[in-house]
Write an enzyme that holds these catalytic residues in place. Sequence first.
Site, short mmCIF file in Angstrom:
data_model
loop_
_atom_site.label_atom_id
_atom_site.label_comp_id
_atom_site.label_asym_id
_atom_site.label_seq_id
_atom_site.Cartn_x
_atom_site.Cartn_y
_atom_site.Cartn_z
N LYS A 170 -5.50 10.00 13.63
CA LYS A 170 -4.79 8.80 13.19
C LYS A 170 -3.62 8.58 14.14
O LYS A 170 -2.97 9.54 14.56
CB LYS A 170 -4.27 9.00 11.75
N CYS A 185 -2.00 -2.25 17.05
CA CYS A 185 -1.91 -2.19 15.59
C CYS A 185 -1.52 -3.57 15.04
O CYS A 185 -0.47 -4.10 15.40
CB CYS A 185 -0.89 -1.16 15.13
O1 RRO Z 1 -2.52 1.62 10.22
C1 RRO Z 1 -2.99 0.45 10.35
O2 RRO Z 1 -2.69 -0.46 9.59
C2 RRO Z 1 -3.91 0.11 11.44
C3 RRO Z 1 -3.73 0.48 12.74
BR1 RRO Z 1 -2.33 1.58 13.32
C4 RRO Z 1 -4.63 0.03 13.74
O3 RRO Z 1 -4.51 0.29 14.95
N1 RRO Z 1 -5.64 -0.77 13.34
C5 RRO Z 1 -5.83 -1.13 12.06
O4 RRO Z 1 -6.78 -1.86 11.74
N2 RRO Z 1 -4.96 -0.67 11.10
#
Ligand code: RRO
Length: 311
Positions: free
Chosen positions: A45, A130
């Site tokens: 993650k 993100c």
């Molecule tokens: O954590 C998120 O909301 C998230 C991330 Br970092 C990302 O790169 N892509 C996404 O769909 N959600």
Amino acid sequence: MISTATTIGQFHFDNCLMNAAGVHCMTRTELEEVRNSAAGAFVTKTGTYESRNGNPEPRYYDTILGSINSMGLPNHGYQYYLDFVIKEQKNNSKNTILSIVGPSSDETHHILKAIQDSDYQGLVELNLSCPNVPGKPQIAYDFETTESLLKSIFTYYKKPLGIKLPPYFDIVHFDQAAAIFNRFPIAFVNCVNSIGNGLVIEDESVVIKPKNGFGGIGGDYIKPTALANVHAFYQRLNKSITIIGTGGVKNGRDAFEHILCGASMVQIGTALQQEGVSIFDKITDELKEIMTEKGYQTLEDFRGKLHYIKD
Ligand code: RRO
């Protein structure tokens, strides 16, 4: 013997399938489950400088055609994931990818300097895409910021670094983005992150709480966009930059199409979330079956060899 083995730079993987960052990779337990599966690698993650709780729940929702999420970067902090991948490396585990982002650029530099000074010798993925942190635009949609960030990173960062990209939707943007990436010693680009800021409605209501329901879209909805991005960058990037294909992969045919478009590694997001780690066996078998039918022994036999319709 049919092989789905692949490489990114100097790194070898027995299988080209792995998880997409954000799915089944928040905790050590989840990461170990991916490591112990048929996946050829795992990515963590996205880790930030400080740990984060993320956005309020509900923040993920499955639909018939995919998913919507606005997780908001919940994670245990980059050090948790860095410690884990260093330990994995010492145990001669599968190759690993460590995903990180500041979220501020100062914090991104701090993290990358710490990785540079650490024992970690594996791949790092800088998440430039993100879509879900309120008030923080996706970095990779701002070409000036992206170029200046990469410029300063590569003054001190000498280990293999890749970038996770959002989908682009215009040929001019493919051209501009590729021209920037070709100026740097990037190990890989990963196309694509979720399509940002979609909206799913059930009855008369949104289905996730953050941002009044706006969130990143994954799954079937995004496969054509993902394939286009993989192929557009395959056509434009220096051959030293490997392409990871992500988006809409739930069976062997989807993985085959990503590779045909130029992907060397294929990541699974929404379908892994929905089906669990047994999906790696299923997709590997299906991909091998397609390769058998077509007489292909290795991914090199068909990678990037998409057919066009000529006169
Ligand atoms: O954590 C998120 O909301 C998230 C991330 Br970092 C990302 O790169 N892509 C996404 O769909 N959600």
